[in-house]
Design an enzyme around this catalytic site. Structure first.
Site, PDB file in Angstrom:
ATOM      1  N   ASN A  44       0.839  -1.211   0.000  1.00  0.00           N
ATOM      2  CA  ASN A  44       0.000   0.000   0.000  1.00  0.00           C
ATOM      3  C   ASN A  44       0.872   1.259   0.000  1.00  0.00           C
ATOM      4  O   ASN A  44       0.410   2.348   0.340  1.00  0.00           O
ATOM      5  CB  ASN A  44      -0.907   0.013   1.228  1.00  0.00           C
ATOM      6  CG  ASN A  44      -1.785  -1.210   1.279  1.00  0.00           C
ATOM      7  OD1 ASN A  44      -2.333  -1.623   0.264  1.00  0.00           O
ATOM      8  ND2 ASN A  44      -1.920  -1.818   2.458  1.00  0.00           N
ATOM      9  N   HIS A 131     -14.082  -2.984   6.495  1.00  0.00           N
ATOM     10  CA  HIS A 131     -12.815  -3.601   6.909  1.00  0.00           C
ATOM     11  C   HIS A 131     -12.944  -4.319   8.250  1.00  0.00           C
ATOM     12  O   HIS A 131     -13.785  -3.968   9.084  1.00  0.00           O
ATOM     13  CB  HIS A 131     -11.761  -2.484   7.028  1.00  0.00           C
ATOM     14  CG  HIS A 131     -10.372  -2.984   7.238  1.00  0.00           C
ATOM     15  ND1 HIS A 131      -9.748  -2.938   8.467  1.00  0.00           N
ATOM     16  CD2 HIS A 131      -9.477  -3.535   6.380  1.00  0.00           C
ATOM     17  CE1 HIS A 131      -8.531  -3.429   8.332  1.00  0.00           C
ATOM     18  NE2 HIS A 131      -8.337  -3.794   7.085  1.00  0.00           N
ATOM     19  N   GLU A 177     -15.791   3.140   3.833  1.00  0.00           N
ATOM     20  CA  GLU A 177     -14.444   3.478   3.364  1.00  0.00           C
ATOM     21  C   GLU A 177     -14.607   4.375   2.152  1.00  0.00           C
ATOM     22  O   GLU A 177     -15.497   4.137   1.331  1.00  0.00           O
ATOM     23  CB  GLU A 177     -13.695   2.199   2.962  1.00  0.00           C
ATOM     24  CG  GLU A 177     -13.296   1.376   4.160  1.00  0.00           C
ATOM     25  CD  GLU A 177     -12.885  -0.051   3.795  1.00  0.00           C
ATOM     26  OE1 GLU A 177     -12.163  -0.237   2.811  1.00  0.00           O
ATOM     27  OE2 GLU A 177     -13.301  -0.960   4.527  1.00  0.00           O
ATOM     28  N   HIS A 208      -7.139   4.158   2.153  1.00  0.00           N
ATOM     29  CA  HIS A 208      -6.530   3.953   0.834  1.00  0.00           C
ATOM     30  C   HIS A 208      -6.660   5.173  -0.081  1.00  0.00           C
ATOM     31  O   HIS A 208      -6.234   5.133  -1.233  1.00  0.00           O
ATOM     32  CB  HIS A 208      -7.113   2.699   0.184  1.00  0.00           C
ATOM     33  CG  HIS A 208      -6.768   1.468   0.960  1.00  0.00           C
ATOM     34  ND1 HIS A 208      -5.596   0.763   0.776  1.00  0.00           N
ATOM     35  CD2 HIS A 208      -7.403   0.873   1.997  1.00  0.00           C
ATOM     36  CE1 HIS A 208      -5.544  -0.243   1.639  1.00  0.00           C
ATOM     37  NE2 HIS A 208      -6.625  -0.196   2.399  1.00  0.00           N
ATOM     38  N   LYS A 238       0.134   3.677   4.781  1.00  0.00           N
ATOM     39  CA  LYS A 238      -0.073   3.303   3.384  1.00  0.00           C
ATOM     40  C   LYS A 238       0.610   4.374   2.525  1.00  0.00           C
ATOM     41  O   LYS A 238       1.834   4.415   2.516  1.00  0.00           O
ATOM     42  CB  LYS A 238      -1.573   3.124   3.141  1.00  0.00           C
ATOM     43  CG  LYS A 238      -2.121   2.059   4.139  1.00  0.00           C
ATOM     44  CD  LYS A 238      -3.537   1.678   3.914  1.00  0.00           C
ATOM     45  CE  LYS A 238      -4.127   0.941   5.113  1.00  0.00           C
ATOM     46  NZ  LYS A 238      -3.515  -0.333   5.433  1.00  0.00           N
TER      47      LYS A 238
HETATM   48  C1  LIG Z   1      -9.821   0.286   5.099  1.00  0.00           C
HETATM   49  C2  LIG Z   1      -8.782   0.031   6.132  1.00  0.00           C
HETATM   50  N1  LIG Z   1      -8.934   0.569   7.354  1.00  0.00           N
HETATM   51  C3  LIG Z   1      -8.018   0.365   8.322  1.00  0.00           C
HETATM   52  C4  LIG Z   1      -6.897  -0.397   8.095  1.00  0.00           C
HETATM   53  C5  LIG Z   1      -5.928  -0.608   9.197  1.00  0.00           C
HETATM   54  O1  LIG Z   1      -4.910   0.322   9.100  1.00  0.00           O
HETATM   55  P1  LIG Z   1      -3.461   0.006   9.696  1.00  0.00           P
HETATM   56  O2  LIG Z   1      -2.817  -0.910   8.708  1.00  0.00           O
HETATM   57  O3  LIG Z   1      -2.814   1.328   9.815  1.00  0.00           O
HETATM   58  O4  LIG Z   1      -3.663  -0.664  11.023  1.00  0.00           O
HETATM   59  C6  LIG Z   1      -6.690  -0.957   6.839  1.00  0.00           C
HETATM   60  C7  LIG Z   1      -5.472  -1.765   6.603  1.00  0.00           C
HETATM   61  O5  LIG Z   1      -5.380  -2.627   5.829  1.00  0.00           O
HETATM   62  C8  LIG Z   1      -7.660  -0.751   5.837  1.00  0.00           C
HETATM   63  O6  LIG Z   1      -7.516  -1.300   4.626  1.00  0.00           O
END
Ligand SMILES: Cc1ncc(COP(=O)(O)O)c(C=O)c1O
Length: 387
Positions: A44, A131, A177, A208, A238
């Site tokens: 990412n 998620h 999201e 993202h 990311k």
């Molecule tokens: C939509 C979404 N929210 C939250 C997260 C979690 O974020 P982090 O990787 O910083 O814990 C991710 C990670 O893959 C994600 O894709």
């Protein structure tokens, strides 16, 4: 009857775990940690910042200036530093929010947010493709929980209306999201914000989109930022090349989380070095817009290449391109063939995605060149018919 100890046979206390893993393997769902190999079409790190000299230099300079590696405590104890506070103020101004609060990652940020803000008597209504971290928060919330069909704002309104008819009086918390992590498509944010204005709150996970989409990389929900009913999550791990996350939200909700969110209170604060890295990453977004442009050019190039080679596969129009295969084993076999050709493309299976939609998730980043992107499309064209 004799117990295992009396009968002389040692109990196999690990059997239940082995059996579970065997079941996953039989269903082609066992995960393994593998070393990095091949051209990056899996991370990412969309803007290529994780290894960028400017970010490394900033972290080195912060160390030299005395920024500690670890926070050494919860934010509420010794763990709160000037670097955290300065970064949060800078990020709130950058994204256009009243305030920001840092976490060690998007996962704990979502768990803290969703388990803490919706109250008893409220409704959490989340997109069906939310998620895992949002779902984890939903498991802990005192609010009622419901889902709406993916990206269907009308259905979200219907779900809330049903709940109101059943006597629901509190606030509805709509969780989405802005750009979906496994599908690369966008939420209908304007319709959802209008609904939230009437019914409660809108939570926009920009994980993202941050750094990549919206004005200056401020996210797809930037126009909504700062509204009383809007909370956004921006991750640092990311496109921003570091680790950690920020919730951007009204000041009173920030204070509420500081007082009530267990993942915030009972955890060591994020590293102050990550605050320094995050602050520099925001400056890079401002100073180097060409990074975003180059990424968007790669997205367009991949779209063109795929349209001529495998025209039946729909493109998402973003840097996340899901190539839906269907069966788990087929997706993993295809991923294996693409990996053998030198490209790090990962197969994604349930439960990360719905059953029957196992896929290759092609992630476009500045760690790949235009020539890499073209070559990947060629490899996919060759490998796909073998399915
Ligand atoms: C939509 C979404 N929210 C939250 C997260 C979690 O974020 P982090 O990787 O910083 O814990 C991710 C990670 O893959 C994600 O894709």
């Amino acid at each position: 009857m004799k117990g295992p100890a009396e009968s002389g046979t040692a109990p196999d206390r690990l059997a239940v775990f082995r059996a579970d893993l065997d079941g996953l393997a039989a269903a082609s769902r066992q995960r393994r940690l593998i070393p990095r190999a091949g051209v990056d079409f899996a991370s990412n790190d969309y803007l290529g910042l994780a290894g960028a000299p400017r970010l490394r230099d900033a972290v080195r300079a912060a160390l030299d200036a005395g920024v500690p590696v670890g926070a050494a405590g919860s934010r509420l104890l010794r763990g709160n530093t000037d670097w955290h506070e300065a970064f949060e103020a800078k990020a709130a101004a950058f994204f256009g929010a009243e305030s920001a609060l840092g976490f060690t990652g998007g996962y704990p940020a979502n768990v803290a947010l969703i388990s803490t803000l919706p109250q008893r008597g409220d409704l959490l209504v989340m997109d069906a493709l939310s998620h895992a971290s949002t779902r984890e928060g939903a498991r802990l919330t005192r609010a009622a929980v419901a889902e709406f069909r993916h990206n269907d704002a009308g259905h979200a309104a219907d779900v809330i209306a049903d709940w109101r008819r059943g006597g629901g009086r509190g606030a509805a918390w709509i969780a989405v999201e802005s750009l979906y992590s496994m599908d690369g498509d966008r939420a209908p944010l304007d319709d959802l914000a209008a609904l939230a204005e009437r019914e409660g709150f809108l939570i926009v996970d920009e994980a993202h989109a941050t750094g990549v989409w919206g004005p200056g990389g401020r996210g797809l929900g930037h126009a909504l930022e700062g509204r009383e009913c809007v909370i956004t999550l921006h991750t640092l791990g990311k496109a921003l090349g570091g680790s950690g996350a920020l919730l951007c939200l009204p000041r009173v909700l920030r204070a509420f989380l500081v007082n009530r969110a267990r993942p915030f209170i009972f955890a060591t604060a994020p590293s102050p070095l990550m605050a320094a890295a995050g602050a520099e990453a925001l400056d890079i977004l401002r100073d180097e817009p060409d990074r975003r442009q180059r990424l968007h050019d790669l997205v367009a190039l991949f779209g063109r290449e795929m349209a001529t080679r495998l025209p039946h596969l729909p493109m998402s129009g973003s840097q996340i391109v899901p190539l839906i295969v269907g069966a788990d084993a087929d997706a993993m076999a295809l991923a294996g063939r693409v990996q053998a050709a030198g490209f790090d493309v990962r197969g994604i299976r349930p439960p990360t995605v719905p059953p029957g939609t196992a896929r290759l998730r092609v992630s476009l980043t500045l760690n790949a060149s235009a020539a890499d992107v073209t070559r990947l499309a060629e490899v996919l064209e060759d490998a796909w018919p073998a399915l």
